[in-house]
Structure formats: C-alpha cells, structure tokens
Write an enzyme that holds these catalytic residues in place. Structure first.
Site, PDB file in Angstrom:
ATOM      1  N   HIS A 308       0.859  -1.196   0.000  1.00  0.00           N
ATOM      2  CA  HIS A 308       0.000   0.000   0.000  1.00  0.00           C
ATOM      3  C   HIS A 308       0.887   1.235   0.000  1.00  0.00           C
ATOM      4  CE1 HIS A 308      -3.224   2.778   1.098  1.00  0.00           C
ATOM      5  NE2 HIS A 308      -4.042   1.814   0.725  1.00  0.00           N
ATOM      6  N   ASP A 365      -7.859  -5.427   0.011  1.00  0.00           N
ATOM      7  CA  ASP A 365      -8.321  -6.358  -1.026  1.00  0.00           C
ATOM      8  C   ASP A 365      -7.931  -7.801  -0.766  1.00  0.00           C
ATOM      9  OD1 ASP A 365      -7.604  -3.648  -3.132  1.00  0.00           O
ATOM     10  OD2 ASP A 365      -9.609  -4.475  -2.783  1.00  0.00           O
TER      11      ASP A 365
HETATM   12  C1  SDX Z   1      -6.240  -0.235  -2.983  1.00  0.00           C
HETATM   13  O1  SDX Z   1      -4.474   4.303  -2.222  1.00  0.00           O
HETATM   14  C2  SDX Z   1      -5.426   3.721  -1.576  1.00  0.00           C
HETATM   15  O2  SDX Z   1      -5.858   4.148  -0.541  1.00  0.00           O
HETATM   16  C3  SDX Z   1      -5.997   2.498  -2.279  1.00  0.00           C
HETATM   17  C4  SDX Z   1      -6.981   1.667  -1.477  1.00  0.00           C
HETATM   18  C5  SDX Z   1      -8.294   2.400  -1.222  1.00  0.00           C
HETATM   19  O3  SDX Z   1      -8.999   2.050  -0.250  1.00  0.00           O
HETATM   20  O4  SDX Z   1      -8.661   3.265  -2.069  1.00  0.00           O
HETATM   21  O5  SDX Z   1      -6.423   1.285  -0.229  1.00  0.00           O
HETATM   22  C6  SDX Z   1      -7.370   0.394  -2.238  1.00  0.00           C
HETATM   23  O6  SDX Z   1      -6.053   0.064  -4.133  1.00  0.00           O
HETATM   24  C7  SDX Z   1      -5.304  -1.171  -2.252  1.00  0.00           C
HETATM   25  C8  SDX Z   1      -4.138  -1.684  -3.155  1.00  0.00           C
HETATM   26  C9  SDX Z   1      -4.650  -2.825  -4.036  1.00  0.00           C
HETATM   27  N1  SDX Z   1      -3.606  -3.209  -5.010  1.00  0.00           N
HETATM   28  C10 SDX Z   1      -2.935  -4.384  -4.895  1.00  0.00           C
HETATM   29  O7  SDX Z   1      -3.061  -5.168  -3.965  1.00  0.00           O
HETATM   30  C11 SDX Z   1      -1.973  -4.661  -6.057  1.00  0.00           C
HETATM   31  C12 SDX Z   1      -0.641  -5.176  -5.512  1.00  0.00           C
HETATM   32  N2  SDX Z   1       0.073  -4.067  -4.825  1.00  0.00           N
HETATM   33  C13 SDX Z   1       1.053  -3.333  -5.561  1.00  0.00           C
HETATM   34  O8  SDX Z   1       0.892  -3.245  -6.925  1.00  0.00           O
HETATM   35  C14 SDX Z   1       1.512  -2.059  -4.841  1.00  0.00           C
HETATM   36  O9  SDX Z   1       1.818  -2.423  -3.556  1.00  0.00           O
HETATM   37  C15 SDX Z   1       0.585  -0.845  -4.786  1.00  0.00           C
HETATM   38  C16 SDX Z   1       0.080  -0.488  -6.140  1.00  0.00           C
HETATM   39  C17 SDX Z   1      -0.561  -1.107  -3.874  1.00  0.00           C
HETATM   40  C18 SDX Z   1       1.386   0.316  -4.212  1.00  0.00           C
HETATM   41  O10 SDX Z   1       2.329   0.676  -5.142  1.00  0.00           O
HETATM   42  P1  SDX Z   1       3.509   1.706  -4.799  1.00  0.00           P
HETATM   43  O11 SDX Z   1       3.212   2.466  -3.554  1.00  0.00           O
HETATM   44  O12 SDX Z   1       3.804   2.464  -6.048  1.00  0.00           O
HETATM   45  O13 SDX Z   1       4.722   0.759  -4.409  1.00  0.00           O
HETATM   46  P2  SDX Z   1       5.843   0.331  -5.408  1.00  0.00           P
HETATM   47  O14 SDX Z   1       5.233  -0.306  -6.609  1.00  0.00           O
HETATM   48  O15 SDX Z   1       6.772   1.479  -5.576  1.00  0.00           O
HETATM   49  O16 SDX Z   1       6.568  -0.852  -4.562  1.00  0.00           O
HETATM   50  C19 SDX Z   1       7.684  -0.599  -3.724  1.00  0.00           C
HETATM   51  C20 SDX Z   1       8.502  -1.900  -3.762  1.00  0.00           C
HETATM   52  C21 SDX Z   1       8.903  -2.313  -5.193  1.00  0.00           C
HETATM   53  O17 SDX Z   1      10.063  -3.112  -5.084  1.00  0.00           O
HETATM   54  P3  SDX Z   1      11.526  -2.415  -5.406  1.00  0.00           P
HETATM   55  O18 SDX Z   1      11.414  -1.758  -6.769  1.00  0.00           O
HETATM   56  O19 SDX Z   1      11.724  -1.405  -4.287  1.00  0.00           O
HETATM   57  O20 SDX Z   1      12.508  -3.561  -5.357  1.00  0.00           O
HETATM   58  O21 SDX Z   1       7.684  -2.985  -3.269  1.00  0.00           O
HETATM   59  C22 SDX Z   1       7.492  -3.934  -4.301  1.00  0.00           C
HETATM   60  C23 SDX Z   1       7.788  -3.224  -5.608  1.00  0.00           C
HETATM   61  O22 SDX Z   1       8.205  -4.159  -6.610  1.00  0.00           O
HETATM   62  N3  SDX Z   1       6.079  -4.338  -4.229  1.00  0.00           N
HETATM   63  C24 SDX Z   1       5.641  -5.595  -4.366  1.00  0.00           C
HETATM   64  C25 SDX Z   1       4.249  -5.522  -4.165  1.00  0.00           C
HETATM   65  N4  SDX Z   1       3.893  -4.259  -3.915  1.00  0.00           N
HETATM   66  C26 SDX Z   1       5.029  -3.528  -3.963  1.00  0.00           C
HETATM   67  N5  SDX Z   1       6.296  -6.753  -4.630  1.00  0.00           N
HETATM   68  C27 SDX Z   1       5.511  -7.861  -4.713  1.00  0.00           C
HETATM   69  N6  SDX Z   1       4.156  -7.878  -4.530  1.00  0.00           N
HETATM   70  C28 SDX Z   1       3.505  -6.733  -4.258  1.00  0.00           C
HETATM   71  N7  SDX Z   1       2.170  -6.739  -4.099  1.00  0.00           N
END
Ligand code: SDX
Length: 430
Positions: A308, A365
């Site tokens: 998140h 989720d």
């Molecule tokens: C919702 O914003 C809100 O409030 C949203 C929400 C709401 O109520 O409205 O809470 C609802 O959308 C919840 C999120 C649902 N999405 C998912 O579950 C999809 C999986 N999650 C990711 O795609 C990600 O964590 C996000 C999109 C939720 C957040 O993305 P960010 O903040 O841009 O984080 P990032 O992609 O920069 O990740 C930071 C690091 C990266 O690794 P490095 O490049 O540092 O090596 O964490 C890793 C990412 O690769 N990472 C994950 C991961 N999420 C982040 N690695 C594996 N699995 C994951 N799920």
C-alpha cells in the site's frame, strides 16, 4: 506577507532564496505550500505518482499509515464497522456528521424513493454482451444516468444528484449482474433496507421466488461496504476530483472514478487476489513458488492484495476483514480452502525479508474476496462491490472539491525531455 512567528520552509537555489509557508493539519501533518513557487522562483516540483504531494486540504478522512489509523470524519473505522449501518456512514461521509434519527429516516426514505432507474435505461443493458465486465457496464450506466437526470451546475441541485447516485447505483449494479446470468431484473423493494434490498435484487431469482435476505449475509455486507466507503486521495478519488474540477457533472466524475478503481493495482485487486489464490491452489498450494515469483524483479507477478502507498505497518481494514472472513464462514457453516491458503500466504510473506524490508502487508483487497465468495457474489462483481462501498467517499470528495474556496481546475505541470525545435521534413526526404 509573513505573519509574526509563522513557520516556513526555506528554499535556496542558485541566486534565489524563498521562504515558503507551511500548513499544519489537525493531526500534525505538515505541508510546504508551493502555490507561489513557480511565480517566485520559476521552479516547479517533480513527484511521479504524487507520493509526496498534497492535492488538497480535506476534512473527510484521516489516515495514519504508520500506525494503521483510519477515521471517517473523526470516527474510527473499527467503531463504525461494528456499530453503524452503511446508510449512517454514507450520511456521515457525505454530509459530515452522524445523522439524528429523523435525519436518517428522511435520508433512507429519499434513497428508497429514488432507487428505481428509468425503464428506458434497461435497453442499455440489452446492448452489452453477456460476458461484459460489470465494471464497464457500471461506468457506462452511471454516465448514462446523467442523460435521464440532466443537472444544472447549481449547488441547490447537488443533494438530489447525490441521492440519485447513492440510490440508483446499487440498482444498476444488481441489474448488471442479473443481465450477465440471464435472470429477470428484480425491482428495488422499499420494504427492505439498503443492503437487504441490494441482496434481494441480486439473488431473488424471479419476481415469484420466495427468496429471503439472510441476516448474517446482510450484516456482513453492511460491514464490508462501511470498510470500503472512503479512503482520502486514493487513485479513484483523485480521479473524481480531477474530472470534477472542470465543472463537468457529478455523474461523469463518478463514472471516471469507477474506471480508475477497476485497475488491478487499485480496486480491481480484489478480483485479482481470488484469481491468484485459485492459481496457487490449482498448483498444489505451492506458496513458496509464488512468493519467489513475487520477489523476482524480472517477473511481473505481484502478490495481489499486498502492499500500500500509505499503510506501512498494517491496513486496519485488512485486520478487520481477516477476522470477519473467519466469522462469516463459521456462521454460514462454510469452508473455503482459499481462506486457509490466504492465511498461510500472509504468514510466509510477512516472515520474508523482501516483504519486511519493503513494508508490504495485506491491504483491504486481500481478504475481501473470500467474504464476497461466501456471500455468493461472483468474482467479476467484486470490484463493483468495492465501487458500491466507495460511492459515498467519491461523492464527498467531489462535493468538498466543488465547495473548496481554493477551487480551481486541476492542471499539473511537466518537465519536458523531448526533442528541441527541428524543421519539418517533407515525406520524400524522410
Ligand atoms: C487499494 O491508495 C489507496 O488508498 C488504495 C486503497 C483504497 O482504499 O482506495 O487502499 C485500495 O487500491 C489497495 C491496493 C490494491 N492493489 C494491490 O493489492 C496490487 C498489488 N500491490 C502493488 O501493486 C503495490 O503495492 C501498490 C500499487 C498497492 C502500491 O504501489 P507503490 O506504492 O507504487 O509501491 P511500489 O510499486 O513502488 O513498490 C515498492 C517496492 C517495489 O520493489 P523495489 O522496486 O523497491 O525492489 O515494493 C514492491 C515493488 O516491486 N512491491 C511488491 C508488491 N507491492 C510492492 N512486490 C511484490 N508484490 C507486491 N504486491
């Protein structure tokens, strides 16, 4: 001019030095006010994904991502999920206070009075293919609503448009499901409460079906909708504000919010979580294999439902939903292997350095789909359920944006890194 003992941030760059005022929020958050930055320095800021950028001042929701705090208008989500009805929370989020009994009665009466959609709107459903994703249908039908409820851009009409959307979107959601399974539409029933009426429209097979709403399911769905109702400046709420800032109508802004929510990185994750769990389950519950894939920078596999932008220790909604999943399955006498799998997956991930270092925890989720499954809701409808819950939040964000004294159209800047000027080349010379 700077007031006496006002705090400010100093920006020094080349031959310039400016004092930028700071804004301190109710809970101690501090923002540097850069509204005059470009006019005073020629500089702009760069913040892809807006992780460091406040787009507005808001009184609707407070989130503390470090401590896992979520409050709607100052009320903690845990209390609301336990003690309030979804219609009470709708009223709280949209109008800013918990309703008195008489106010809630009037509000719920207005919702019942406006739950029907124009009969001609049913023709739109006939035009969609049976396998149309319900989020595409929902977004289209919300825009279509504006053709049946033309609205002058006049605040005196806003309440009716808010009631129209809160009342009719649940009907549209239920109708889109019925259309997808070839069953007759069930009209809204003013003898039922909001959540019970939605369940009735979803699961009553025909007008003569003796379907009765199960109170356990009704209570569970009430909690789910409350937990999804608002979440400050998330992707879809920011989309609603962006679209609304051109002074388009509320329906078009909400329709855009539905489209933004649909993506798998946002609300679409609840469907993606179940599909991921089904994939792991079909692969012999080989959790380690998928956790390694999620950690592999060369794999585009992500642990859906994890991570998140704001919550960095835990998502309070995920904690509530994890317990609720257990309770609801027990109360309904159901078993779901995907719940046990989800819990094991969470445990493996939370003990893995990759997830610990990146502070990745289950979000709203991760467990919600398990509950929707137990309630008999198909996975294609999961994100529609998220939208139904989030509707009051979107509306409140739009209303606050339109009533904001700092209101102006949203128009970010950019840093241009393309070609410098070059002469046109006739096609014969390319
Ligand atoms: C919702 O914003 C809100 O409030 C949203 C929400 C709401 O109520 O409205 O809470 C609802 O959308 C919840 C999120 C649902 N999405 C998912 O579950 C999809 C999986 N999650 C990711 O795609 C990600 O964590 C996000 C999109 C939720 C957040 O993305 P960010 O903040 O841009 O984080 P990032 O992609 O920069 O990740 C930071 C690091 C990266 O690794 P490095 O490049 O540092 O090596 O964490 C890793 C990412 O690769 N990472 C994950 C991961 N999420 C982040 N690695 C594996 N699995 C994951 N799920």
């Amino acid at each position: 001019m700077q007031q006496e003992n006002e705090e400010f941030a100093v920006l020094k760059f080349r031959d310039k030095e400016v004092n930028l005022p700071v804004i301190v929020g109710t809970e101690g958050e501090i923002a540097v006010d850069i509204q005059k930055l470009r006019s005073r320095t020629g500089l702009i800021t760069y913040d892809p994904g807006y992780g460091n950028t406040g787009s507005c001042k808001s009184t609707i929701t407070f989130i503390n991502g470090e401590e896992g705090i979520l409050r709607y208008r100052g009320y903690d989500i845990r209390e609301l999920a336990e003690k309030a009805s979804f219609t009470e929370v709708m009223y709280l989020i949209v109008f800013g206070k918990l309703p008195k009994e008489s106010e809630l009665k009037e509000f719920e009466h207005d919702l019942k009075e406006n739950a029907m959609i124009h009969e001609d709107m049913k023709k739109f459903f006939e035009g969609f293919p049976a396998n149309a994703h319900p989020m595409a249908v929902l977004s289209s039908m919300i825009t279509a609503l504006s053709t049946f409820h033309p609205i002058p851009d006049d605040p005196s009409h806003f309440r009716q448009d808010i009631i129209n959307l809160l009342a009719k979107v649940k009907t549209i959601a239920a109708y889109s499901y019925k259309k997808s399974i070839g069953q007759p539409y069930i009209y809204p029933d003013p003898n039922l409460d909001y959540v019970g009426d939605f369940l009735n429209m979803m699961f009553k097979k025909s007008p003569n079906d003796p379907y009765k709403v199960n109170p356990v399911i009704e209570k569970a769905l009430n909690k789910l909708l409350i937990l999804h109702a608002e979440h400050e400046q998330n992707c879809s709420a920011s989309t609603v504000r962006m679209v609304g800032s051109s002074k388009g109508n509320l329906y078009s802004a909400i329709s855009a919010g539905v489209s933004a929510l649909w993506g798998p990185l946002h609300g679409g994750a609840n469907q993606a979580v179940i599909e991921m769990l089904e994939q792991i389950h079909a692969d012999g519950d080989n959790i380690e294999k998928y956790v390694e894939m999620a950690k592999d920078p060369n794999s585009d596999f992500r642990l859906m439902g994890f991570g998140h932008r704001v919550y960095k220790n835990f998502d309070p909604r995920a904690l509530i939903l994890k317990q609720a999943a257990d309770d609801i399955l027990n109360e309904l006498g159901l078993q779901d292997p995907l719940l046990d799998l989800a819990k094991r997956l969470e445990e493996v991930a939370l003990n893995d350095e990759y997830f610990i270092k990146r502070r990745l925890y289950p979000n709203v989720d991760f467990y919600s789909g398990i509950i929707y499954r137990a309630l008999g809701i198909p996975k294609e409808m999961f994100t529609v359920m998220f939208a139904l819950g989030r509707l009051p939040g979107w509306i409140a964000q739009w209303k606050e944006m339109r009533e904001d004294p700092d209101f102006r159209i949203h128009r970010p800047r950019q840093i241009y890194i393309g070609e410098t000027e070059r002469p046109f080349v006739p096609i014969s010379q390319r």
